[in-house]
Each structure stands twice: as structure tokens, then as C-alpha cells.
Scaffold this motif. Structure first.
Motif, PDB file in Angstrom:
ATOM      1  N   THR A 204      47.817  44.980  37.275  1.00 17.03           N
ATOM      2  CA  THR A 204      46.391  45.267  38.235  1.00 17.03           C
ATOM      3  C   THR A 204      47.449  45.517  38.779  1.00 17.03           C
ATOM      4  O   THR A 204      47.292  45.881  41.110  1.00 17.03           O
ATOM      5  N   LYS A 205      49.321  45.724  39.855  1.00 21.53           N
ATOM      6  CA  LYS A 205      49.888  45.119  40.674  1.00 21.53           C
ATOM      7  C   LYS A 205      49.577  46.962  41.434  1.00 21.53           C
ATOM      8  O   LYS A 205      49.752  47.051  43.040  1.00 21.53           O
ATOM      9  N   SER A 206      49.522  48.088  41.068  1.00 19.12           N
ATOM     10  CA  SER A 206      49.772  49.056  41.054  1.00 19.12           C
ATOM     11  C   SER A 206      48.540  49.324  41.155  1.00 19.12           C
ATOM     12  O   SER A 206      47.779  50.720  41.918  1.00 19.12           O
ATOM     13  N   MET A 207      46.712  48.960  41.009  1.00 17.95           N
ATOM     14  CA  MET A 207      46.028  49.443  41.529  1.00 17.95           C
ATOM     15  C   MET A 207      45.274  48.375  43.091  1.00 17.95           C
ATOM     16  O   MET A 207      45.466  47.510  42.868  1.00 17.95           O
ATOM     17  N   LYS A 208      44.871  49.627  43.485  1.00 15.59           N
ATOM     18  CA  LYS A 208      44.789  49.432  44.718  1.00 15.59           C
ATOM     19  C   LYS A 208      43.418  48.896  44.234  1.00 15.59           C
ATOM     20  O   LYS A 208      41.903  48.666  43.555  1.00 15.59           O
TER      21      LYS A 208
ATOM     22  N   SER B 275      39.464  52.835  37.396  1.00 13.11           N
ATOM     23  CA  SER B 275      40.559  52.726  38.028  1.00 13.11           C
ATOM     24  C   SER B 275      39.790  51.982  39.688  1.00 13.11           C
ATOM     25  O   SER B 275      39.601  52.242  40.711  1.00 13.11           O
ATOM     26  N   SER B 276      37.979  52.501  38.892  1.00 16.13           N
ATOM     27  CA  SER B 276      37.309  52.394  39.995  1.00 16.13           C
ATOM     28  C   SER B 276      36.265  50.863  40.680  1.00 16.13           C
ATOM     29  O   SER B 276      36.580  50.668  39.713  1.00 16.13           O
ATOM     30  N   ASP B 277      36.379  51.136  41.745  1.00 16.87           N
ATOM     31  CA  ASP B 277      35.802  49.728  41.671  1.00 16.87           C
ATOM     32  C   ASP B 277      34.015  49.366  42.397  1.00 16.87           C
ATOM     33  O   ASP B 277      33.149  49.940  42.436  1.00 16.87           O
ATOM     34  N   VAL B 278      33.746  48.146  41.309  1.00 17.28           N
ATOM     35  CA  VAL B 278      31.962  48.287  40.702  1.00 17.28           C
ATOM     36  C   VAL B 278      31.944  46.884  42.007  1.00 17.28           C
ATOM     37  O   VAL B 278      32.690  45.882  41.315  1.00 17.28           O
TER      38      VAL B 278
END
Ligand code: HEM
Length: 173
Positions: free
Chosen positions: A108-112, A40-43
Motif C-alpha cells: 500500500t506504500k504507493s497507494m495514495k 485504487s478508489s477511496d470508499v
């Protein structure tokens, strides 16, 4: 980009080429060695691209060769752990690839902050599909490698050709 992609690259490199190559690539990309890449992390995209470039240099592979290795590993090893149901839902590489736009959109709809690639499909003729790649990342080589990995998974001898930076052509047997 979501950490899952970098995590897969990390696993592939550690398992197939040795952990030194991975650690060197992280260092070359200016990323701390102890960074944890959660699904879930953003790189930042720029960091992903730097790791990809560094990995190519350290493994002495072209981006296309690394894309093939990544695609094979993602489809046949990494994603089988969490996403096996998507594969079992389909019986052929064609059906699976035709579902990829939908899968990326829905999952990915529920992935911020997710910005999944999107695909549109054009049939050149009965057995030849052109997959249009809509993404602000330049990972068409990974797209081609992933499509080849799907062929391997379904035991189909697909011919996959990159057509510039935003399209691949897939010929089904
Ligand atoms: C069930 C299998 C799959 C799942 C669950 C999945 C999921 C994902 C996720 C979560 C991302 C990150 C999106 C983001 O950071 O916003 C991603 C990226 C990507 N996926 Fe998939 N994927 C699958 C299979 C495939 C296949 C078979 C292809 C190509 C034929 C593909 C093409 C790509 C590409 C090229 C990216 C890199 C990001 C970009 O280019 O914008 N994926 N995928």
C-alpha cells in the motif's frame, strides 16, 4: 478504505447470494447502485461499515459469519487473481500470516490515502500465535475470517479465535 475490499464483498455477494441482496445492501447503506469500486478508489470507512451491516441484515448472517465468508472468498478466490505470487512465496499458513504485516505495509506504500491494517505478533506458546490488529476500523471479524481462509488455502486445520476487538488467536496443527 480502498475499493478493492468493497469490490470483493460485491463479487462474493453477487456470486454466492444473488445480485438482489447486494443491490439491496447498497441501497440500505445509501450508496448509488451504479457506483464502481476501483482498487485504487477511496470508499469512506463509514460507508464500508454501513454496507457490512446492511449485508448482514439482508443475508441474515452475524458479522462473524459474514467475516468468515469474506475471508474465504478474499483468500481463495478474489486475491488469487492479482496477488497469487504472495501465496506462492510461502509454503505454510504460519509463514504467510507472519508476512501479512509486511505485505500490507509494502503493497500500500504507493497507494495514495491507503491506511492498511498493521499486525504485531506474539507467540503464546510453540503452536499458538496471537495476532494483534492495529486499525481504526473495527473489522476483527474479517481478520478472523481471513486467517481461517489462509488455513483453508494451505490445507491446514487452524483454530482461530477472536480475543476481543483487537486480537485473534491462531492455533496451528
Ligand atoms: C496477499 C494477500 C493480501 C493483500 C494483497 C491484502 C491487501 C489489502 C489491502 C490493499 C487492503 C485495504 C487497505 C486500505 O484501504 O488502506 C486490505 C485490508 C485488510 N486486510 Fe488485507 N490483504 C491480503 C491478505 C490479508 C490477510 C490474510 C489478512 C488477515 C489475516 C488481511 C487483513 C486485512 C483486514 C482486516 C483489512 C481491512 C482493513 C482494516 O481492518 O483496517 N489481509 N488488505
Amino acid at each position: 478504505m480502498k475499493g478493492t475490499i468493497v469490490n470483493c464483498l460485491k463479487e462474493l455477494m453477487k456470486n454466492k447470494y444473488g445480485k438482489e441482496k447486494w443491490e439491496q445492501s447498497l441501497e440500505d447503506a445509501g450508496i448509488k447502485g451504479d457506483t464502481v469500486f476501483l482498487a485504487s478508489s477511496d470508499v469512506p470507512d463509514s460507508a464500508v461499515m454501513k454496507v457490512v451491516q446492511a449485508a448482514c441484515k439482508n443475508l441474515n448472517l452475524s458479522v462473524s459469519q459474514l467475516g468468515d465468508a469474506f475471508g474465504d472468498y478474499w483468500v481463495n478466490v478474489y486475491s488469487q487473481k492479482m496477488y497469487r505470487h504472495y501465496y506462492l512465496k510461502h509454503k505454510t499458513a504460519k509463514d504467510f500470516l507472519m508476512d501479512m504485516d509486511n505485505v500490507h505495509k509494502i503493497m500500500t506504500k504507493s497507494m495514495k490515502n491507503a491506511q492498511p491494517p498493521r499486525f504485531t505478533y506474539e507467540w503464546k506458546n510453540d503452536g499458538t500465535l496471537i495476532m494483534h490488529y492495529n486499525s481504526r476500523r473495527s473489522l476483527v471479524d474479517f481478520l478472523a475470517g481471513l486467517a481461517k481462509g489462509v488455513g483453508k488455502y494451505y490445507h491446514e486445520n487452524l483454530k482461530v479465535v477472536k480475543l476481543g476487538s483487537a486480537r485473534i488467536q491462531v492455533t496451528f496443527p
